[in-house]
Design a protein around this motif. Structure first.
Motif, mmCIF file in Angstrom:
data_model
loop_
_atom_site.group_PDB
_atom_site.id
_atom_site.type_symbol
_atom_site.label_atom_id
_atom_site.label_comp_id
_atom_site.label_asym_id
_atom_site.label_seq_id
_atom_site.Cartn_x
_atom_site.Cartn_y
_atom_site.Cartn_z
ATOM 1 N N UNK A 123 -8.600 -54.545 -24.340
ATOM 2 C CA UNK A 123 -7.753 -54.651 -25.534
ATOM 3 C C UNK A 123 -8.207 -55.815 -26.419
ATOM 4 N N UNK A 124 -8.578 -56.930 -25.774
ATOM 5 C CA UNK A 124 -9.077 -58.066 -26.554
ATOM 6 C C UNK A 124 -10.370 -57.687 -27.256
ATOM 7 N N UNK A 125 -11.264 -57.000 -26.532
ATOM 8 C CA UNK A 125 -12.528 -56.570 -27.138
ATOM 9 C C UNK A 125 -12.264 -55.636 -28.309
ATOM 10 N N UNK A 126 -11.316 -54.720 -28.147
ATOM 11 C CA UNK A 126 -10.988 -53.789 -29.226
ATOM 12 C C UNK A 126 -10.561 -54.511 -30.489
ATOM 13 N N UNK A 127 -9.751 -55.544 -30.334
ATOM 14 C CA UNK A 127 -9.307 -56.319 -31.505
ATOM 15 C C UNK A 127 -10.482 -57.030 -32.168
ATOM 16 N N UNK A 128 -11.369 -57.586 -31.356
ATOM 17 C CA UNK A 128 -12.532 -58.281 -31.914
ATOM 18 C C UNK A 128 -13.421 -57.313 -32.700
ATOM 19 N N UNK A 129 -13.644 -56.123 -32.139
ATOM 20 C CA UNK A 129 -14.512 -55.153 -32.800
ATOM 21 C C UNK A 129 -13.868 -54.606 -34.063
ATOM 22 N N UNK A 130 -12.567 -54.353 -33.996
ATOM 23 C CA UNK A 130 -11.862 -53.825 -35.169
ATOM 24 C C UNK A 130 -11.866 -54.832 -36.310
ATOM 25 N N UNK A 131 -11.842 -56.113 -35.972
ATOM 26 C CA UNK A 131 -11.757 -57.131 -37.009
ATOM 27 C C UNK A 131 -13.084 -57.549 -37.591
ATOM 28 N N UNK A 132 -14.180 -57.043 -37.066
ATOM 29 C CA UNK A 132 -15.495 -57.424 -37.573
ATOM 30 C C UNK A 132 -15.957 -56.445 -38.639
ATOM 31 N N UNK A 250 -16.862 -46.665 -20.322
ATOM 32 C CA UNK A 250 -16.319 -47.939 -20.781
ATOM 33 C C UNK A 250 -16.487 -48.073 -22.290
ATOM 34 N N UNK A 251 -17.613 -47.595 -22.822
ATOM 35 C CA UNK A 251 -17.809 -47.608 -24.268
ATOM 36 C C UNK A 251 -16.745 -46.796 -24.987
ATOM 37 N N UNK A 252 -16.379 -45.643 -24.404
ATOM 38 C CA UNK A 252 -15.333 -44.820 -25.024
ATOM 39 C C UNK A 252 -13.972 -45.518 -24.951
ATOM 40 N N UNK A 253 -13.731 -46.240 -23.847
ATOM 41 C CA UNK A 253 -12.488 -46.994 -23.743
ATOM 42 C C UNK A 253 -12.431 -48.090 -24.812
ATOM 43 N N UNK A 254 -13.568 -48.726 -25.067
ATOM 44 C CA UNK A 254 -13.621 -49.729 -26.131
ATOM 45 C C UNK A 254 -13.367 -49.102 -27.499
ATOM 46 N N UNK A 255 -13.899 -47.890 -27.696
ATOM 47 C CA UNK A 255 -13.612 -47.175 -28.942
ATOM 48 C C UNK A 255 -12.115 -46.951 -29.113
ATOM 49 N N UNK A 256 -11.460 -46.538 -28.035
ATOM 50 C CA UNK A 256 -10.017 -46.297 -28.091
ATOM 51 C C UNK A 256 -9.273 -47.584 -28.442
ATOM 52 N N UNK A 257 -9.680 -48.675 -27.785
ATOM 53 C CA UNK A 257 -9.027 -49.955 -28.054
ATOM 54 C C UNK A 257 -9.296 -50.411 -29.483
ATOM 55 N N UNK A 258 -10.499 -50.144 -29.987
ATOM 56 C CA UNK A 258 -10.820 -50.514 -31.357
ATOM 57 C C UNK A 258 -9.976 -49.705 -32.339
ATOM 58 N N UNK A 259 -9.794 -48.428 -32.057
ATOM 59 C CA UNK A 259 -8.952 -47.595 -32.926
ATOM 60 C C UNK A 259 -7.529 -48.134 -32.998
ATOM 61 N N UNK A 260 -7.043 -48.652 -31.868
ATOM 62 C CA UNK A 260 -5.695 -49.219 -31.862
ATOM 63 C C UNK A 260 -5.588 -50.419 -32.798
ATOM 64 N N UNK A 261 -6.725 -51.073 -33.052
ATOM 65 C CA UNK A 261 -6.719 -52.226 -33.940
ATOM 66 C C UNK A 261 -7.058 -51.886 -35.380
ATOM 67 N N UNK A 262 -7.260 -50.606 -35.672
ATOM 68 C CA UNK A 262 -7.589 -50.162 -37.032
ATOM 69 C C UNK A 262 -6.473 -49.259 -37.545
ATOM 70 N N UNK A 263 -5.560 -49.783 -38.353
ATOM 71 C CA UNK A 263 -4.438 -48.980 -38.846
ATOM 72 C C UNK A 263 -4.877 -47.714 -39.580
ATOM 73 N N UNK A 264 -6.052 -47.771 -40.191
ATOM 74 C CA UNK A 264 -6.521 -46.616 -40.967
ATOM 75 C C UNK A 264 -7.319 -45.625 -40.147
ATOM 76 N N UNK A 265 -7.434 -45.835 -38.830
ATOM 77 C CA UNK A 265 -8.287 -44.994 -37.995
ATOM 78 C C UNK A 265 -7.866 -43.524 -38.038
ATOM 79 N N UNK A 266 -6.585 -43.248 -37.868
ATOM 80 C CA UNK A 266 -6.128 -41.863 -37.829
ATOM 81 C C UNK A 266 -6.368 -41.178 -39.166
ATOM 82 N N UNK A 267 -6.119 -41.883 -40.245
ATOM 83 C CA UNK A 267 -6.335 -41.290 -41.567
ATOM 84 C C UNK A 267 -7.808 -40.977 -41.772
ATOM 85 N N UNK A 268 -8.689 -41.848 -41.322
ATOM 86 C CA UNK A 268 -10.135 -41.601 -41.452
ATOM 87 C C UNK A 268 -10.555 -40.372 -40.646
ATOM 88 N N UNK A 269 -9.993 -40.234 -39.442
ATOM 89 C CA UNK A 269 -10.326 -39.068 -38.619
ATOM 90 C C UNK A 269 -9.862 -37.775 -39.290
#
Length: 284
Positions: A123-132, A250-269
């Protein structure tokens, strides 16, 4: 272990050792000829595996023996005693090398599932990736396919993903360009054998102020010293070349966590799905 098959005993002998592709060919030849393995000369084994006799000697040393004669003595001592019955030997199923590789990967996935029992690091990694913005994703040689796979899906939800899957003198330049464009984190996939370029690139990224998130085969991988957050996922070593089911998942899990940190992720999909349907991209 008394009821295990000769092939299973051999496989157990090889597990935990980092073998070269040539050495794995030798190991596979021994597993395929498990019943005869204790009686093969180094010349016969070399011919069977299609390698040189010195390669057989190096293989034995890689397993921790003084040479091939010591390995062969060990194999002879490990042969089931004559008193073992067929019924006793049949207690454990006999798996071929391909099945053993699959079972080893299943065990790697079980270990990953246990690790993810604490979702905090992911979850921490997801936030870091989403914010970069942008998000550089590094993976060279064996790890390049992991980086490209992550980058392919991440680009559907993240506004600026930059896959760094080629080494050379431009690699540091591309990291610097990402930093100047606003990047705050870098995701690295690091799998054996670990290229020196990756270690150097991570050291440079941290020098330039990027937070490094790494997926590696072990917490003790060479990249660990240059990672701010390392999440391990073991690779399979039972075939001639490593298998990487756990790092991919694990990469896919990071993707999921990153999506949780991107409010616009669902709209983009949803936008992508609509565009794909309009263009007829897929046959479904």
């Amino acid at each position: 272990m008394s009821g295990s098959s000769p092939a299973a005993r051999l496989q157990g002998l090889f597990e935990g050792h980092r073998l070269t592709p040539t050495q794995r060919r030798i190991a596979h030849s021994l597993v395929r000829r498990a019943a005869d393995a204790p009686f093969l000369s180094s010349v016969e084994l070399a011919e069977l595996a299609g390698v040189s006799q010195p390669s057989v000697t190096r293989f034995a040393v890689a397993l921790g023996f003084d040479g091939y004669p010591a390995l062969r003595r060990h194999l002879r001592e490990s042969v089931p005693a004559d008193g073992e019955t067929g019924a006793e030997a049949a207690v454990e199923p006999v798996y071929n090398a391909y099945q053993q590789a699959v079972l080893a990967e299943i065990e790697n996935l079980r270990q990953l599932a246990g690790l993810l029992g604490d979702p905090g690091p992911v979850e921490r990694a997801g936030r870091l990736l989403a914010g970069s913005r942008p998000l550089p994703v590094l993976g060279l040689r064996a790890a390049s396919s992991q980086a490209r796979g992550f980058g392919y899906f991440a680009a559907k939800v993240h506004p600026d993903v930059r896959v760094l899957d080629e080494g050379g003198s431009m690699l540091h330049d591309r990291i610097e360009a990402a930093r100047r464009a606003g990047a705050s984190a870098l995701l690295c996939f690091a799998l054996p054998r670990h290229p020196r370029e990756v270690v150097d690139a991570l050291a440079y990224a941290r020098e330039r102020g990027l937070t490094v998130v790494t997926v590696a085969d072990s917490a003790f991988a060479p990249v660990a010293a240059h990672s701010d957050l390392l999440i391990p996922a073991a690779v399979g070593t039972g075939l001639a070349f490593d298998t990487a089911c756990a790092p991919m998942l694990l990469g896919r899990a990071l993707l999921e966590a990153m999506c949780d940190g991107l409010p616009e992720a669902q709209a983009r999909l949803e936008e992508f799905d609509a565009a794909a349907a309009a263009r007829g991209l897929f046959v479904e």
